[in-house]
Design a protein around this motif. Structure first.
Motif, mmCIF file in Angstrom:
data_model
loop_
_atom_site.group_PDB
_atom_site.id
_atom_site.type_symbol
_atom_site.label_atom_id
_atom_site.label_comp_id
_atom_site.label_asym_id
_atom_site.label_seq_id
_atom_site.Cartn_x
_atom_site.Cartn_y
_atom_site.Cartn_z
ATOM 1 N N SER A 21 0.832 -1.199 0.000
ATOM 2 C CA SER A 21 0.000 0.000 0.000
ATOM 3 C C SER A 21 0.871 1.255 0.000
ATOM 4 O O SER A 21 2.080 1.192 0.193
ATOM 5 C CB SER A 21 -0.938 -0.010 1.206
ATOM 6 O OG SER A 21 -0.190 -0.116 2.391
ATOM 7 N N LYS A 22 0.221 2.389 -0.226
ATOM 8 C CA LYS A 22 0.944 3.656 -0.366
ATOM 9 C C LYS A 22 1.485 4.177 0.979
ATOM 10 O O LYS A 22 1.226 3.616 2.027
ATOM 11 C CB LYS A 22 0.021 4.690 -1.014
ATOM 12 C CG LYS A 22 -0.280 4.375 -2.494
ATOM 13 C CD LYS A 22 -1.061 5.511 -3.145
ATOM 14 C CE LYS A 22 -1.377 5.185 -4.612
ATOM 15 N NZ LYS A 22 -2.162 6.269 -5.252
ATOM 16 N N MET A 23 2.204 5.272 0.913
ATOM 17 C CA MET A 23 2.917 5.806 2.076
ATOM 18 C C MET A 23 1.984 6.267 3.185
ATOM 19 O O MET A 23 2.264 6.071 4.366
ATOM 20 C CB MET A 23 3.811 6.978 1.608
ATOM 21 C CG MET A 23 4.779 7.520 2.636
ATOM 22 S SD MET A 23 5.991 6.318 3.184
ATOM 23 C CE MET A 23 5.872 6.514 4.957
ATOM 24 N N PHE A 24 0.884 6.915 2.798
ATOM 25 C CA PHE A 24 0.019 7.490 3.835
ATOM 26 C C PHE A 24 -1.445 7.082 3.694
ATOM 27 O O PHE A 24 -2.323 7.699 4.285
ATOM 28 C CB PHE A 24 0.141 9.021 3.823
ATOM 29 C CG PHE A 24 1.552 9.504 4.079
ATOM 30 C CD1 PHE A 24 2.171 9.272 5.306
ATOM 31 C CD2 PHE A 24 2.264 10.172 3.093
ATOM 32 C CE1 PHE A 24 3.472 9.705 5.540
ATOM 33 C CE2 PHE A 24 3.561 10.615 3.314
ATOM 34 C CZ PHE A 24 4.168 10.374 4.544
ATOM 35 N N CYS A 25 -1.755 6.109 2.832
ATOM 36 C CA CYS A 25 -3.131 5.626 2.691
ATOM 37 C C CYS A 25 -3.096 4.154 2.307
ATOM 38 O O CYS A 25 -2.023 3.595 2.110
ATOM 39 C CB CYS A 25 -3.895 6.443 1.644
ATOM 40 S SG CYS A 25 -3.186 6.328 -0.016
ATOM 41 N N ALA A 26 -4.266 3.543 2.179
ATOM 42 C CA ALA A 26 -4.322 2.093 1.943
ATOM 43 C C ALA A 26 -4.395 1.723 0.463
ATOM 44 O O ALA A 26 -4.530 0.555 0.123
ATOM 45 C CB ALA A 26 -5.526 1.512 2.690
ATOM 46 N N CYS A 27 -4.273 2.713 -0.444
ATOM 47 C CA CYS A 27 -4.362 2.410 -1.881
ATOM 48 C C CYS A 27 -3.227 1.477 -2.297
ATOM 49 O O CYS A 27 -2.108 1.610 -1.804
ATOM 50 C CB CYS A 27 -4.259 3.688 -2.703
ATOM 51 S SG CYS A 27 -5.668 4.769 -2.498
ATOM 52 N N PRO A 28 -3.504 0.549 -3.246
ATOM 53 C CA PRO A 28 -2.431 -0.333 -3.716
ATOM 54 C C PRO A 28 -1.393 0.413 -4.565
ATOM 55 O O PRO A 28 -1.689 1.478 -5.110
ATOM 56 C CB PRO A 28 -3.164 -1.380 -4.566
ATOM 57 C CG PRO A 28 -4.470 -0.779 -4.919
ATOM 58 C CD PRO A 28 -4.800 0.240 -3.861
ATOM 59 N N ASN A 38 -6.180 3.671 -8.670
ATOM 60 C CA ASN A 38 -5.661 3.411 -7.326
ATOM 61 C C ASN A 38 -5.530 4.725 -6.553
ATOM 62 O O ASN A 38 -4.422 5.161 -6.235
ATOM 63 C CB ASN A 38 -4.280 2.734 -7.404
ATOM 64 C CG ASN A 38 -4.361 1.341 -7.995
ATOM 65 O OD1 ASN A 38 -5.436 0.736 -8.031
ATOM 66 N ND2 ASN A 38 -3.240 0.835 -8.460
ATOM 67 N N VAL A 39 -6.661 5.341 -6.276
ATOM 68 C CA VAL A 39 -6.625 6.639 -5.597
ATOM 69 C C VAL A 39 -7.700 6.735 -4.523
ATOM 70 O O VAL A 39 -8.678 5.986 -4.548
ATOM 71 C CB VAL A 39 -6.813 7.819 -6.596
ATOM 72 C CG1 VAL A 39 -5.603 7.977 -7.486
ATOM 73 C CG2 VAL A 39 -8.075 7.635 -7.422
ATOM 74 N N CYS A 40 -7.495 7.661 -3.584
ATOM 75 C CA CYS A 40 -8.471 7.899 -2.518
ATOM 76 C C CYS A 40 -8.310 9.362 -2.087
ATOM 77 O O CYS A 40 -7.413 10.057 -2.575
ATOM 78 C CB CYS A 40 -8.218 6.946 -1.353
ATOM 79 S SG CYS A 40 -6.783 7.390 -0.360
ATOM 80 N N PRO A 41 -9.156 9.848 -1.178
ATOM 81 C CA PRO A 41 -9.037 11.263 -0.772
ATOM 82 C C PRO A 41 -7.641 11.643 -0.258
ATOM 83 O O PRO A 41 -7.183 12.767 -0.485
ATOM 84 C CB PRO A 41 -10.091 11.400 0.335
ATOM 85 C CG PRO A 41 -11.134 10.389 -0.026
ATOM 86 C CD PRO A 41 -10.355 9.218 -0.595
ATOM 87 N N VAL A 42 -6.926 10.712 0.401
ATOM 88 C CA VAL A 42 -5.608 11.063 0.952
ATOM 89 C C VAL A 42 -4.593 11.320 -0.167
ATOM 90 O O VAL A 42 -3.950 12.369 -0.204
ATOM 91 C CB VAL A 42 -5.083 9.956 1.907
ATOM 92 C CG1 VAL A 42 -3.653 10.248 2.363
ATOM 93 C CG2 VAL A 42 -6.000 9.819 3.115
ATOM 94 N N CYS A 43 -4.482 10.369 -1.109
ATOM 95 C CA CYS A 43 -3.445 10.542 -2.142
ATOM 96 C C CYS A 43 -3.904 11.483 -3.258
ATOM 97 O O CYS A 43 -3.106 11.863 -4.109
ATOM 98 C CB CYS A 43 -2.940 9.202 -2.665
ATOM 99 S SG CYS A 43 -4.194 8.093 -3.278
ATOM 100 N N LEU A 44 -5.167 11.869 -3.245
ATOM 101 C CA LEU A 44 -5.618 12.922 -4.160
ATOM 102 C C LEU A 44 -5.512 14.289 -3.488
ATOM 103 O O LEU A 44 -5.808 15.313 -4.098
ATOM 104 C CB LEU A 44 -7.063 12.679 -4.595
ATOM 105 C CG LEU A 44 -7.273 11.571 -5.640
ATOM 106 C CD1 LEU A 44 -8.756 11.356 -5.886
ATOM 107 C CD2 LEU A 44 -6.553 11.904 -6.941
HETATM 108 ZN ZN LIG Z 1 -4.854 6.702 -1.537
#
Ligand SMILES: [Zn+2]
Length: 484
Positions: A21-28, A38-44
């Protein structure tokens, strides 16, 4: 480059840590997924979203620091590096500024003239940006009608390894990157695939007149996506700077882009300095307290690293430094070699067959040892047939050709090709007897002390056996019979 100038090179290597998963969120973090899937509010970088530190990324960075002999900070923190670019949705990157996870250390590189120690300044952790795709044939921004942004990579854990400016030539820079990549692959922290961008390097390079203590103006070079690119770019850039100095121009402190197709560096922008980024502590993350107990545990779990493995191959297995170096340079190759040794403990024989015969054949097919159809146990099977005298080494090479192509078992290939060596004493004895009976004159000559006659008789044995007699066995039998 002329001897009147000295080149100084320091490197910054970015490595995408192969975490799930990514550095600060659970996205693959998987490569090649549908853009922006592979995105979510944190990495966006959406307002109100909060980052959480990836433990695995911290561990991988500390492992790397330990392998480089760095000091592991008990207390470190994340900082915001502020700049604006479309692939950076928050308009800041979470990185580490004054308190990195790992400080100091070194990497030994091997050069023709011997070993050289390259100092490591620091190893820190940050997040990757998204990817901007310039829609044009060249992929370059200046030819593009528009650009697209893919945020799949946004927030991927990125480890940055900064070296001291200890390298003095393009060859040293290339050796540094090769050695570092090998080490990181042993540590299994990243696949370090430069083509896919999971390992990227930037270099700071300057030249100065030989004898001068003051470093020249340094230029940062980006976009070198292979070790060959790095070497070419360093050669080009050093020569460009010398030419500028000699013609009375000033070398400008800037960032330049390596243009692979034209083999030149071109100016990108004037170099930013730290104050431009307005670093400040990341308020959304707690400081990182890395327990010394965990550091010691990770240290004890480090695998055998390339320098130690090479020494062991030379000192305990009796390999030449060159062969040991070839095997150790590739973790998978070294693993394959050691797997063979478990079943067939003859290191030199395995090393010869592996590095010259098998790798030679795989190279022709453009295959890596990891893609080889010949398993370690099949290679060992082949070597055992040679050892037992069932195949001559010439026959074994023919069998290996087929094994590489089809992945079949060696005994099966030998049977299919009707390749075998006559070692069975009953059958071989009949042939030896026949050769003696049919050639009374050479037999008499040999008995009179003419050693050469034995060679003739051996030739007859080989002929009668249609080349299948085991030469050592046949020769021993002939001598026995003739002296009896
Ligand atoms: Zn994310």
């Amino acid at each position: 480059m002329t001897m009147k100038y000295k080149t100084t090179i320091g490197m910054e290597v970015h490595v995408e840590l192969g975490t799930n998963s990514k550095m600060f969120c659970a996205c693959p973090t998987s490569f090649g997924a549908e853009p922006n899937s592979n995105v979510c509010p944190v990495c966006l970088g959406l307002p109100g979203s909060l980052p959480v530190i990836n433990r695995q990324a911290l561990i991988r960075t500390v492992k790397t620091g330990l392998a480089l002999g760095s000091e592991i900070a008990e207390f470190s923190k994340f900082d915001r590096k502020n700049y604006y670019y479309p692939d950076l949705p928050k308009a800041y990157q979470i990185s580490q500024y004054d308190l990195p996870l790992c400080g100091g250390g070194f990497l030994m590189i091997e050069l023709e003239k011997g070993e050289k120690r390259i100092g490591i300044t620091r190893v820190h952790l940050e997040e990757d940006t998204g990817k901007t795709l310039h829609e044009s044939k060249s992929g370059r921004i200046e030819d593009a009608a528009f650009s697209l942004v893919d945020y799949n990579r946004s927030g991927t854990p990125l480890m940055e390894i900064v070296s001291e400016p200890d390298m003095e030539s393009s060859a040293e820079a290339a050796a540094y990157l090769t050695t570092l990549r090998c080490l990181l692959r042993y540590l299994e922290v990243s696949d370090c695939n430069m083509e896919e961008g999971s390992m990227r390097c930037e270099a700071n390079i300057s030249v100065r007149p030989a004898g001068s203590d003051e470093l020249g103006v340094k230029v940062e070079i980006k976009n070198m996506n292979s070790i060959r690119n790095l070497q070419q770019a360093m050669e080009y850039e050093a020569a460009r700077q010398v030419k500028a100095i000699e013609s009375g121009e000033k070398v400008v402190q800037e960032t330049r882009h390596w243009q692979e197709n034209k083999e030149v560096t071109i100016p990108m922008r004037s170099k930013e300095t730290a104050p431009d980024y307005r670093y400040f502590p990341e308020p959304d993350l707690p400081p990182v307290v890395f327990p010394q107990e965990l550091v010691r545990q990770l240290e004890s779990e480090l695998p055998e690293l390339p320098p130690a493995k090479k020494t062991r191959f030379v000192e305990e297995l009796g390999l030449s430094a060159y062969d040991a170096g070839v095997l150790v340079a590739d973790k998978q190759l070294a693993g394959y070699f050691e797997e063979c040794l478990r079943e067939f403990p003859h290191a030199k024989t395995v090393s010869n067959w592996l590095t010259s015969e098998l790798i030679g054949r795989l190279n022709k097919l453009g295959q890596h040892i990891g893609e080889s159809k010949v398993s370690a146990s099949h290679l060992v099977g082949l070597l055992k047939m040679v050892e037992a005298g069932k195949l001559s080494s010439k026959q074994a090479k023919e069998v290996l050709d087929e094994m590489v192509a089809s992945g079949k078992e060696p005994s099966q290939v030998a049977a299919d090709k009707e390749l075998s060596q006559l070692s069975d004493s009953g059958e071989l004895e009949k042939i030896v007897d026949a050769a003696i009976k049919a050639n009374p004159d050479p037999v008499a000559e040999y008995k009179d002390g003419n050693e050469k006659a034995l060679g003739f008789l051996m030739g007859q044995v080989m002929k009668l056996s249609r080349g299948q007699a085991n030469p050592q066995e046949a020769s021993r039998m002939l001598k026995d019979k003739l002296s009896g």
